[in-house]
Design a protein around this motif. Structure first.
Motif, PDB file in Angstrom:
ATOM      1  N   GLY A 104      36.136  35.743  50.152  1.00 58.15           N
ATOM      2  CA  GLY A 104      34.856  35.145  49.849  1.00 58.15           C
ATOM      3  C   GLY A 104      34.702  33.829  50.590  1.00 58.15           C
ATOM      4  N   LYS A 105      33.459  33.333  50.673  1.00 55.52           N
ATOM      5  CA  LYS A 105      33.206  32.154  51.504  1.00 55.52           C
ATOM      6  C   LYS A 105      33.864  30.888  50.963  1.00 55.52           C
ATOM      7  CE  LYS A 105      28.783  30.831  49.389  1.00 55.52           C
ATOM      8  NZ  LYS A 105      27.352  30.515  49.658  1.00 55.52           N
ATOM      9  N   GLU A 106      34.215  30.856  49.665  1.00 50.08           N
ATOM     10  CA  GLU A 106      34.877  29.667  49.105  1.00 50.08           C
ATOM     11  C   GLU A 106      36.326  29.944  48.720  1.00 50.08           C
ATOM     12  OE1 GLU A 106      31.730  26.836  47.026  1.00 50.08           O
ATOM     13  OE2 GLU A 106      31.831  28.771  45.997  1.00 50.08           O
ATOM     14  N   GLU A 163      40.022  31.462  44.276  1.00 45.68           N
ATOM     15  CA  GLU A 163      38.587  31.562  44.535  1.00 45.68           C
ATOM     16  C   GLU A 163      37.848  31.171  43.265  1.00 45.68           C
ATOM     17  OE1 GLU A 163      37.244  35.488  45.377  1.00 45.68           O
ATOM     18  OE2 GLU A 163      38.398  36.417  43.758  1.00 45.68           O
ATOM     19  N   GLU A 167      29.480  30.552  41.512  1.00 43.18           N
ATOM     20  CA  GLU A 167      29.028  30.010  42.789  1.00 43.18           C
ATOM     21  C   GLU A 167      28.294  28.682  42.648  1.00 43.18           C
ATOM     22  OE1 GLU A 167      25.186  31.857  44.442  1.00 43.18           O
ATOM     23  OE2 GLU A 167      26.096  33.527  43.349  1.00 43.18           O
ATOM     24  N   TRP A 168      27.784  28.356  41.449  1.00 40.20           N
ATOM     25  CA  TRP A 168      27.073  27.080  41.238  1.00 40.20           C
ATOM     26  C   TRP A 168      27.927  26.218  40.325  1.00 40.20           C
ATOM     27  CZ3 TRP A 168      21.437  26.246  42.216  1.00 40.20           C
ATOM     28  CH2 TRP A 168      21.013  24.968  41.836  1.00 40.20           C
ATOM     29  N   ASN A 198      30.486  22.106  44.092  1.00 39.69           N
ATOM     30  CA  ASN A 198      29.750  22.343  45.333  1.00 39.69           C
ATOM     31  C   ASN A 198      28.260  22.035  45.284  1.00 39.69           C
ATOM     32  OD1 ASN A 198      28.757  24.442  43.810  1.00 39.69           O
ATOM     33  ND2 ASN A 198      29.422  26.074  45.184  1.00 39.69           N
ATOM     34  N   LEU A 480      24.492  32.148  37.762  1.00 42.18           N
ATOM     35  CA  LEU A 480      25.019  31.549  38.985  1.00 42.18           C
ATOM     36  C   LEU A 480      26.183  30.614  38.688  1.00 42.18           C
ATOM     37  CD1 LEU A 480      21.670  30.642  40.812  1.00 42.18           C
ATOM     38  CD2 LEU A 480      23.064  32.708  41.071  1.00 42.18           C
ATOM     39  N   TRP A 513      35.409  27.002  37.795  1.00 42.36           N
ATOM     40  CA  TRP A 513      36.197  27.558  38.903  1.00 42.36           C
ATOM     41  C   TRP A 513      37.220  28.582  38.434  1.00 42.36           C
ATOM     42  CZ3 TRP A 513      36.351  26.750  44.305  1.00 42.36           C
ATOM     43  CH2 TRP A 513      37.472  27.296  44.944  1.00 42.36           C
TER      44      TRP A 513
END
Length: 777
Positions: A104-106, A163, A167-168, A198, A480, A513
């Motif tokens: 994943g991107k993070e 990970e 995402e938010w 983030n 999110l 997280w």
């Protein structure tokens, strides 16, 4: 720093290690891995890696170099190590990056082994978070701004697969009520990235200040960014400024400031979400351009509390929407965020009901009420925002009257808004006041700086879960994540802002997280202590409220024994206490269970470390009096919302705190307190004390009059023995006050007390009357 040593973990820097990395035998344990937020998977291996002057960082892109900067800067500042950045991998003693497009991107994988460190990620965010993890594996002295001598910069050999769950992961800064300079915003960005947060949500607009330069509408900052300076008065006690008064308090971000903030945030993996309020919380805009309101009357930017909020944008004028679209066009040029926050909360639509423009709009659009007019307003703005390739997000009031098709909801009034929006297929960000409002008190109110109200201790933040039980699996997919909100009515300085954010944001970072089943409060607390040590080096003014002692007392109505329990938020704290004149050191008694008392007693207690008291001392006197546990007859019933302990509340020795939700208060609204205490025998008495509270923000006022009557014939006839009369005074403080009526000694079997409530507050409401105890002596 106030600190409890649950585990003595890091043995680095103790002079036990010798010069060569190969010859150093360091035994790490799982307790030495003190990363926050906790990684998804961690495997501790034997061996270690030492950073020294020969360590190289191997990069193949500018992004990898940028991700490396947080570690490069820390090692140079604290260890005087300037690591060389190279493109070719050496034989040993290096950090290298590897691209893995399946992650994943993070997400990131981190491997520390003898002689090398490998970071595997799918882009910048994962690479950055791996570097932040490496930083936290190093001794806490790595956070020092000056070189630390005698420390070995060694980390364990370890494998981490990590990970985020959501995402938010955000924090909102309200820079409108009190303006914070750009430099503080940049510091906050660094501190969020350190915790793998983030999102920074900037609340740029509210009644008390417009904080962003809009070139097409210069008055927004010339007028709207400044208010009459009444900072010497309590927030809710500031009078409405007169038209033309000189406004000097405030400030704003130029567009160049915003560009710098956004660029800096991007280098730290932070998305900056701008909030431009509408249709309410915009008195600063109306003061600048009255023509966009219904009444078109000139107003001043409020200096403090404002309620109800009636000076709002007119929903009937096309010029209003043209203005807002022009504003958002400039905002979107500055912020690349795909989310644009439009507020949408707490609009008092009184003016809409009589405004000819709004009424015409409702007729033309077939709208039945002003709630549907607000929905029309938000839907119209949503169409504009989405036409620019962005997503409109707003507080959960945007649900009222129907939600715009592409909107995302930020649920703050509990979780109801999130449940409703996700059920309709909308994305949601959960930020309920119960767990995410960092303007609430975090410790006992009597020992904390003034805050908005409510109680949100660190341990409760750690309980936060954006996905609530009532959600279906499909609804959960629309969550999110979550964020904390720091409203700044009572936060005039950056020191106070830090105090309210840290360490609660540390707990929040882990809830957003880490896997839910991988979190545990008892296991989190020693890692938190390591983080607080790091904050000491970073110079962050974090709150120590979680260490503060709390007392919970209960009274046995039969034996009249009061049992006092002491604790703080940490497991197994070393608490010791003394009674009355005891010295809280040499005479201290180890606390092992509830302290029982049956006469007037002062209890003093403290947290101890290494045999010495540390932190704030708890001290409270439990006053036994002649009415303790006597029958009470209520001639006027207290409110069902504030029952206290029921019919024994007024005579149970237990006193309330400034937190009026603490269960020790009884309250009346719209009528007076009137009660009779049966002393059950003819007692000699000479004074009666009534314990009260005032907190005018939520409408709680001291009594305007107190009368005391006594009877010595079993309550058949009463004589008034004393009275206190006092007019209501405007105050913005939260205050506890005992009103005592003294009189000549006399025999009495019954005592009658009448306390009059404020029937009409300055805001035309009924005042609450709160009473916690009636003391008869």
């Amino acid at each position: 720093m106030i600190k409890i040593n649950y585990l003595k973990t890091m043995v680095l820097g103790m002079g036990l290690l010798v010069a060569s990395c190969q010859s150093k035998q360091v035994q790490f344990t799982e307790a030495d891995i003190q990363i926050i937020p906790k990684p998804a998977q961690v495997t501790l291996n034997s061996g270690s890696f030492e950073f020294n002057g020969d360590t190289k960082i191997v990069v193949s892109s500018d992004e990898q170099l940028q991700a490396s900067e947080v570690l490069l800067q820390a090692l140079q500042s604290a260890a005087n190590l300037k690591l060389e950045v190279v493109k070719e991998k050496p034989a040993t003693n290096y950090i290298t990056f590897k691209t893995n497009e399946t992650l994943g991107k993070e997400a990131y994988n981190l491997t520390v082994a003898n002689g090398f460190i490998e970071i595997e990620a799918n882009g910048f965010s994962g690479e950055l978070y791996a570097m932040e993890t490496l930083r936290q594996l190093l001794p806490s002295k790595i956070e020092s701004n000056s070189v630390v001598e005698g420390t070995d910069w060694i980390i364990p050999n370890i494998s981490i697969t990590d990970e985020p769950r959501f995402e938010w992961r955000g924090l909102m800064l309200d820079v409108s009520r009190h303006f914070f300079q750009k430099e503080y915003v940049l510091k906050t960005i660094d501190r969020l990235a350190y915790l793998k947060m983030n999102t920074l949500h900037l609340h740029l607009v509210d009644d008390q200040g417009w904080r962003i330069e809009i070139k097409q509408y210069p008055k927004l900052t010339e007028v709207g960014a400044y208010r009459v300076d009444q900072e010497n008065k309590a927030w809710n006690a500031r009078p409405t400024p007169e038209l033309g008064e000189k406004a000097t308090y405030g400030g704003f971000y130029t567009q160049d400031d915003i560009k710098e903030i956004v660029a800096y945030a991007q280098k730290r993996g932070i998305n900056v979400v701008p909030e431009i309020e509408m249709p309410a919380h915009v008195t600063s805009a109306i003061a600048s351009y009255p023509e966009f309101s219904c009444l078109e009357k000139p107003v001043m930017v409020p200096s403090g509390g404002l309620w109800p909020i009636t000076d709002i944008f007119c929903a009937g004028k096309d010029s209003t929407f043209e203005f807002l679209q022009n504003v958002l066009m400039e905002v979107m040029e500055l912020f690349p965020s795909k989310y644009i926050h439009v507020g949408g909360d707490e609009a008092t639509k009184t003016n809409w009901k009589t405004c000819p423009h709004c009424q015409s709009r409702m007729k033309t659009e077939g709208l039945e009420n002003v709630e549907e007019l607000q929905s029309y307003f938000i839907k119209r703005m949503e169409r504009f925002v989405s036409s620019k390739g962005r997503i409109l997000i707003g507080w959960d009031e945007i649900l009222e009257g129907g939600l715009a098709p592409g909107a995302t909801v930020m649920s703050w009034r509990g979780v109801k808004g999130g449940l409703e929006a996700s059920a309709e297929g909308h994305d949601v960000v959960m930020t309920p006041g119960s767990h995410c409002y960092f303007d609430h008190y975090q410790g006992p109110m009597d020992s904390e700086p003034l805050a908005w109200g409510g109680y949100l201790p660190l341990s409760k933040v750690y309980q936060f879960d954006p996905v609530v039980e009532e959600m279906t699996e499909e609804q959960a997919k629309h969550v999110l994540g979550g964020q904390a909100n720091l409203w700044s009515e009572y936060i005039p300085t950056t020191d106070q802002s830090e105090y309210m954010i840290f360490p609660r944001v540390v707990a929040l970072s882990e809830t957003l997280w880490s896997p839910k089943d991988n979190r545990n409060w008892d296991e989190f607390t020693p890692r938190l202590e390591n983080m607080l040590e790091r904050y000491e080096y970073q110079g962050i003014n974090y709150a120590k409220s979680a260490y503060t002692l709390r007392a919970n007392a209960t009274v046995n109505d039969t034996t009249k024994v009061v049992a006092i329990s002491l604790n703080n938020e940490f497991p197994n704290p070393d608490i010791r206490y003394v009674l009355n004149d005891g010295v809280l050191d040499k005479d201290a008694i180890q606390y092992t269970g509830p302290i029982e008392i049956n006469k007037t007693t002062t209890v003093k207690a403290s947290l101890f470390e290494n045999g010495k008291p540390v932190g704030k001392v708890f001290e409270k006197t439990f006053n036994y009096h002649k009415a303790v546990s006597k029958p009470v007859e209520y001639l006027t019933k207290y409110s069902d919302s504030y029952k206290g302990a029921g019919t024994t509340n007024m005579v149970n020795v237990l006193r309330g705190t400034k937190n009026f939700h603490d269960g020790q208060w009884q309250a009346w609204i719209g009528n007076d307190m009137e009660l009779i205490i049966n002393l059950e025998a003819s007692e000699e008495i000479s004074e009666v004390t009534v314990g009260t509270m005032e907190s005018q923000g939520p409408g709680i006022y001291f009594p305007t009059k107190i009368e005391v009557f006594t009877s010595n014939d079993e309550g058949k006839t009463f004589n008034r023995v004393g009275v206190i009369e006092r007019p209501a005074e405007v105050s913005g403080n939260v205050e506890l006050k005992d009103f005592t009526i003294a009189f000549e000694k006399q025999k009495a079997t019954h005592v009658k007390v009448v306390a009059e409530s404020l029937k009409k507050t300055p805001k035309n409401g009924s005042g609450w009357l709160f009473v916690d105890e009636i003391i008869v002596n």
